[in-house]
Design an enzyme around this catalytic site. Structure first.
Site, mmCIF file in Angstrom:
data_model
loop_
_atom_site.group_PDB
_atom_site.id
_atom_site.type_symbol
_atom_site.label_atom_id
_atom_site.label_comp_id
_atom_site.label_asym_id
_atom_site.label_seq_id
_atom_site.Cartn_x
_atom_site.Cartn_y
_atom_site.Cartn_z
ATOM 1 N N ASN A 197 19.622 66.167 45.109
ATOM 2 C CA ASN A 197 18.865 66.081 46.344
ATOM 3 C C ASN A 197 17.456 65.555 46.097
ATOM 4 O O ASN A 197 16.857 65.823 45.049
ATOM 5 C CB ASN A 197 18.805 67.454 47.016
ATOM 6 C CG ASN A 197 20.185 67.975 47.367
ATOM 7 O OD1 ASN A 197 21.134 67.200 47.470
ATOM 8 N ND2 ASN A 197 20.305 69.279 47.531
ATOM 9 N N HIS A 241 18.135 62.192 41.086
ATOM 10 C CA HIS A 241 18.001 60.953 41.860
ATOM 11 C C HIS A 241 16.594 60.753 42.402
ATOM 12 O O HIS A 241 16.386 59.943 43.300
ATOM 13 C CB HIS A 241 19.022 60.942 42.998
ATOM 14 C CG HIS A 241 20.441 60.939 42.511
ATOM 15 N ND1 HIS A 241 21.494 61.452 43.239
ATOM 16 C CD2 HIS A 241 20.974 60.486 41.347
ATOM 17 C CE1 HIS A 241 22.616 61.318 42.552
ATOM 18 N NE2 HIS A 241 22.323 60.734 41.395
ATOM 19 N N GLY A 292 27.786 72.671 46.370
ATOM 20 C CA GLY A 292 27.438 71.832 47.502
ATOM 21 C C GLY A 292 27.462 70.349 47.237
ATOM 22 O O GLY A 292 26.619 69.611 47.753
#
Length: 312
Positions: free
Chosen positions: A128, A145, A255
């Site tokens: 995230n 990322h 998730g």
């Protein structure tokens, strides 16, 4: 303006067909996992962890890629080399970044922070870019990322906060700022994507949008410090992610469908070393066949009660 290049969205894994009941035996199983590997469990999270905070995901049940089949992401090489692509990105992000930064950590973020504080978790790798794990208090976090909270100059590498960059965008585009203020007063917001990007209202044109050059080198253009489609994880970050897996005894995945190879290869790396991998995700993932245990449940239903048991 020329249309953006088309790219086929991959990695739409199967939607959930069943839910694992959160029974005492399921709780005991995950509690035992943390107790057995206390201080050596590494977390790996994805967009599903931030959905309860109001940040939409891409590949989930209501993800952008499923609902908007024609969605075209901006590619790394377009943002680096094309003025029109930078206009498109910064114009859409001009609106989208505000609600994205209003998002607050949820019970899952706080559960991971508590697990680290109490010595059960050695660290956390997140895909995230919203920074919510850090806001929740997690310390040893690797943002695989990148993060939306900064921008960097493509020429000289100068880094500026996204908030400061937003103020410069507002000064250069007063009519867009006025439109946003009108929209905010009405209580309306454009459709937002996980990276802060939004669909533009029809009465504003990309061609009208202005963005600043770097005020250090005066020629370079900025881009968010995130990995775009077609871009690569920074070498130092990739190396650190492998080292974090090497130091851990076990991996907890939460998730994420693990659709991006940069995340999935960490699961493969752990399994190649014989380390147990527990996946908590409501829906099929790329790593299901690699998992030691797969728990088909939303992370917010499982992690908080587990933490309460571990920390009465």
């Amino acid at each position: 303006m020329a249309p953006a290049a088309r790219v086929k969205i991959k990695g739409l894994y199967g939607l959930p067909t069943k839910r694992t009941p959160v029974t005492p035996s399921v709780l005991d199983m995950l509690v035992g996992f943390f107790q057995q590997h206390k201080g050596r469990v590494l977390g790996l999270t994805g967009a599903g962890v931030s959905v309860p905070s109001g940040v939409p995901d891409y590949r989930g049940t209501n993800g952008t890629y499923r609902i908007h089949g024609e969605y075209t992401p901006i590619l790394h090489h377009e943002l680096v080399s094309q003025h029109i692509s930078r206009q498109r990105y910064w114009a859409r992000s001009f609106f989208g970044i505000r609600p994205a930064f209003r998002a607050e950590p949820n019970a899952i973020h706080y559960a991971f922070a508590k697990l680290e504080t109490k010595g059960f978790l050695t660290g956390l790798i997140t895909q995230n870019v919203d920074g919510l794990h850090l806001l929740a208090g997690s310390q040893n976090v690797l943002e695989l990322h990148g993060t939306l909270r900064h921008v960097s100059c493509l020429s000289c590498g100068y880094v500026e906060s996204r908030d400061a960059f937003q103020h410069r965008l507002e000064e250069l585009n007063p009519e867009w700022t006025a439109f946003w203020q009108t929209m905010a007063r009405s209580g309306k917001e454009p459709t937002r994507r996980p990276d802060g990007d939004v669909d533009l209202p029809p009465n504003l044109r990309y061609e009208d949008f202005k963005y600043p050059t770097c005020h250090r080198c005066h020629t370079g253009h900025f881009m968010p410090t995130v990995v775009f489609f077609g871009g690569n994880v920074v070498d130092s970050v990739r190396k650190q992610s492998y080292e974090m897996v090497d130091r851990a005894q076990a991996l907890l995945v939460c998730g994420t469908s693990l659709a991006t190879f940069s995340a999935y290869r960490l699961v493969k790396h752990a399994r190649e070393q014989g380390k147990p991998v527990v996946i908590v995700n409501f829906g099929q993932t790329r790593g299901d066949d690699d998992a030691t245990i797969k728990i088909e449940v939303l992370a917010e239903e499982l992690l908080p009660p587990v933490v309460r048991i571990l920390n009465p």
